[in-house]
Scaffold this motif. Structure first.
Motif, PDB file in Angstrom:
ATOM      1  N   TYR A 342      58.662 -53.009  21.023  1.00 18.78           N
ATOM      2  CA  TYR A 342      58.389 -53.842  19.854  1.00 18.78           C
ATOM      3  C   TYR A 342      57.055 -53.516  19.182  1.00 18.78           C
ATOM      4  CZ  TYR A 342      62.257 -56.620  21.655  1.00 18.78           C
ATOM      5  OH  TYR A 342      63.488 -57.037  22.095  1.00 18.78           O
ATOM      6  N   SER A 343      56.580 -52.311  19.345  1.00 19.44           N
ATOM      7  CA  SER A 343      55.266 -51.946  18.815  1.00 19.44           C
ATOM      8  C   SER A 343      55.139 -52.168  17.313  1.00 19.44           C
ATOM      9  CB  SER A 343      54.944 -50.486  19.141  1.00 19.44           C
ATOM     10  OG  SER A 343      55.904 -49.628  18.535  1.00 19.44           O
ATOM     11  N   THR A 344      56.240 -52.073  16.574  1.00 19.17           N
ATOM     12  CA  THR A 344      56.192 -52.252  15.116  1.00 19.17           C
ATOM     13  C   THR A 344      56.770 -53.597  14.671  1.00 19.17           C
ATOM     14  OG1 THR A 344      58.324 -51.125  14.839  1.00 19.17           O
ATOM     15  CG2 THR A 344      56.325 -49.768  14.735  1.00 19.17           C
ATOM     16  N   ASP A 345      57.145 -54.435  15.618  1.00 20.19           N
ATOM     17  CA  ASP A 345      57.700 -55.746  15.298  1.00 20.19           C
ATOM     18  C   ASP A 345      56.550 -56.752  15.254  1.00 20.19           C
ATOM     19  OD1 ASP A 345      58.838 -58.336  15.410  1.00 20.19           O
ATOM     20  OD2 ASP A 345      60.632 -57.578  16.424  1.00 20.19           O
ATOM     21  N   LYS A 346      56.114 -57.108  14.048  1.00 20.69           N
ATOM     22  CA  LYS A 346      54.938 -57.965  13.898  1.00 20.69           C
ATOM     23  C   LYS A 346      55.165 -59.348  14.502  1.00 20.69           C
ATOM     24  CE  LYS A 346      53.502 -55.554   9.714  1.00 20.69           C
ATOM     25  NZ  LYS A 346      53.313 -55.638   8.238  1.00 20.69           N
ATOM     26  N   TRP A 458      45.204 -59.064  10.216  1.00 21.90           N
ATOM     27  CA  TRP A 458      46.038 -59.396  11.374  1.00 21.90           C
ATOM     28  C   TRP A 458      47.256 -58.491  11.507  1.00 21.90           C
ATOM     29  CZ3 TRP A 458      43.704 -62.689  14.552  1.00 21.90           C
ATOM     30  CH2 TRP A 458      42.735 -63.544  14.009  1.00 21.90           C
ATOM     31  N   GLU A 459      47.592 -57.733  10.460  1.00 22.93           N
ATOM     32  CA  GLU A 459      48.775 -56.881  10.512  1.00 22.93           C
ATOM     33  C   GLU A 459      48.427 -55.429  10.819  1.00 22.93           C
ATOM     34  OE1 GLU A 459      51.061 -57.414   6.989  1.00 22.93           O
ATOM     35  OE2 GLU A 459      51.542 -59.500   7.454  1.00 22.93           O
ATOM     36  N   SER A 460      47.193 -55.161  11.110  1.00 24.25           N
ATOM     37  CA  SER A 460      46.784 -53.804  11.462  1.00 24.25           C
ATOM     38  C   SER A 460      47.442 -53.364  12.767  1.00 24.25           C
ATOM     39  CB  SER A 460      45.262 -53.749  11.620  1.00 24.25           C
ATOM     40  OG  SER A 460      44.854 -52.559  12.258  1.00 24.25           O
TER      41      SER A 460
END
Length: 507
Positions: A342-346, A458-460
């Motif tokens: 889930y590395s790209t699942d914010k 926070w989305e970095s």
């Protein structure tokens, strides 16, 4: 000194709105099933607040007779209000009249005061602490809170018709905004359970109105579930009393065989409700294990491609870790798998950052840093090999971050020549803080070390990788790249001795 606080609910009506609750007539109270508080005339509320300020101004000057007089008027103005009798207890306590203080505190609790924590921490009540009567009243406040929470656990009332007829959502929004002012004013005198009851009632009316405006497209039952899930933060165990009600509504909704997307939205709330029924830390108990099994059942019914799937998995894994205690590392292989998946699942990473932030970092260490600093130079952890470095996530707008700044500056000045470095990673918002403004701020405040400001806050990807859910979030890394400490381990007065040990090779 205490000040009034307005507590608002967040609800969606086309766009996200800040909403409030509206008190109702006796007939409406009977229909809703909630014990709704009254609304007061604005002039009365204004006078109530003025007396509050007058009383505490007198207390600051140790004019206790004047304070008692002001608070006596305040208590008489709205006898069931949250603050009058409580403030009197504080004034009598400071004046040394313990018996009068207990009499007023007893009245406050009898009128619905439920904030036991406030009582225990209030320095004005310090003279009462050693008396058995104080412990008894704290216990009564907690018992009252538990009883009121059980009443709230009935969930949202159901209205067959909206509070009035609205021509469109614009008219509904205007009405809701009107009630917002009423709630803001009245919540200042209400107990927390009254605020919640009024909030729930308005949310129920909002849903009834939306259904009447969009009868063909508005999924009323799903919106009930979503609304109840937003009434309190799902990460706090005070949300618990609503959990059984939410699960019951989820089960009833699923029986209607909704679409896969809508079912997954409801099932995610079922996962959270099941786990929070007793709290994640209780997963290892018999009742907690049953709740966890139910959460797994909900999860098993979710569509794996739904947007909440990863967040639900984060909740399950976080509960396992919470129950594991000292054996948390046994689950680190699962944590690593989760981070990769889930590395790209914010949403999933954000939930993990709240539920299991330290475990996410420890299980996945080392976590690479490959970025660019504010001078356009590449930054990596490898470049700090042989040095001790503090990676500090922060922002110029963050009050607690500013409190930490003297400790950072002192450590940098003291240990930089011995091989200590700081890398500050900013979570500032570009619409509010430009690169130039950021550079000026750090220059004026003597932050002479390296900085990263990618304007993604926070989305970095870096923020997500380090499971940052609050700031300041510092991480101290040793000469060999090992993680030495994180979060509170390396904040405030704890930072200096930890740096000393890291530089000397003691850890």
């Amino acid at each position: 000194m205490r000040k009034f606080v307005s507590i608002l609910a967040i609800a969606a009506v086309g766009t996200v709105l800040t909403l409030s609750a509206l008190g109702c007539s006796k007939a409406e109270q009977a229909a809703s099933g909630l014990e709704l508080p009254p609304n007061y005339d604005p002039a009365v509320l204004e006078q109530y607040g003025a007396l509050n300020n007058e009383g505490y101004a007198a207390m600051q000057e140790a004019k206790f007779d004047e304070a008692i007089a002001a608070f006596t008027k305040q208590a008489a103005l709205i006898p069931a209000g949250r603050w009058g009798h409580y403030n009197l207890a504080c004034a009598y306590s400071k004046a040394g009249d313990v018996d009068a203080a207990f009499a007023c505190l007893d009245t406050a609790v009898a009128n619905g005061w439920t904030d036991a924590g406030h009582m225990e921490q209030d320095t004005d009540l310090e003279p009462l602490r050693g008396d058995a009567r104080f412990t008894s009243l704290v216990d009564k406040a907690r018992a009252t809170d538990a009883a009121k929470q059980k009443l709230l656990a009935i969930g949202l009332p159901r209205y067959d018709a909206p509070p009035q007829q609205f021509t469109d959502t614009v008219a509904l929004i205007a009405w809701l905004e009107e009630q917002q002012g009423i709630l803001r004013a009245n919540n200042r005198v209400r107990h927390q359970w009254q605020v919640s009851a009024a909030q729930m009632d308005l949310e129920a009316k909002r849903l009834a109105a939306m259904e009447s405006l969009q009868p063909e497209t508005f999924d009323y039952d799903l919106e009930r579930i979503l609304t109840m899930s937003r009434l309190q933060s799902p990460y706090k165990e005070s949300w618990g009393p609503l959990c059984a009600t939410i699960m019951s509504e989820v089960d009833a909704y699923l029986a209607k065989q909704p679409s896969a997307d809508n079912a997954s939205e409801a099932l995610f709330r079922g996962v959270v409700a099941a786990l929070m029924h007793y709290g994640p830390a209780k997963t290892g108990t018999p009742e907690g294990q049953l709740a966890y099994t139910k959460a797994e059942k909900y999860f098993g019914q979710m569509d794996p491609v739904s947007k909440k799937y990863g967040s639900a998995e984060a909740w399950l894994l976080g509960s396992k870790l919470a129950a594991a205690g000292d054996n948390r590392a046994d689950f680190y292989p699962q944590v690593r798998e989760f981070a990769i998946k889930y590395s790209t699942d914010k949403g999933a990473m954000g939930a993990a950052g709240i539920l299991m932030a330290p475990d996410m970092v420890k299980a996945n260490w080392p976590i690479a840093i490959n970025t660019t600093d504010i001078d356009g130079k590449q930054v990596s952890l490898a470049s700090y090999k042989g040095k001790v470095v503090l990676v500090d996530f922060w922002a110029t707008w963050c009050g607690p971050c500013r409190v930490e700044l003297p400790y950072l500056k002192a450590a940098y000045e003291k240990y930089n020549k011995q091989g200590f470095e700081i890398l500050s990673i900013s979570l500032d918002y570009p619409k509010e803080t430009s690169q130039e403004a950021y550079r000026q701020w750090i220059t004026e405040n003597g932050m002479v070390w390296r900085h990263v400001y990618d304007e993604m806050n926070w989305e970095s990807p870096l923020t997500l990788a380090y499971a940052v859910s609050s700031i300041p979030s510092p991480f101290l890394i040793g000469k060999d790249g090992a993680l030495i400490g994180l979060h509170d381990d390396c904040r405030g007065e704890s930072l200096d001795p930890l740096i000393q040990k890291a530089l000397s090779g003691q850890i």
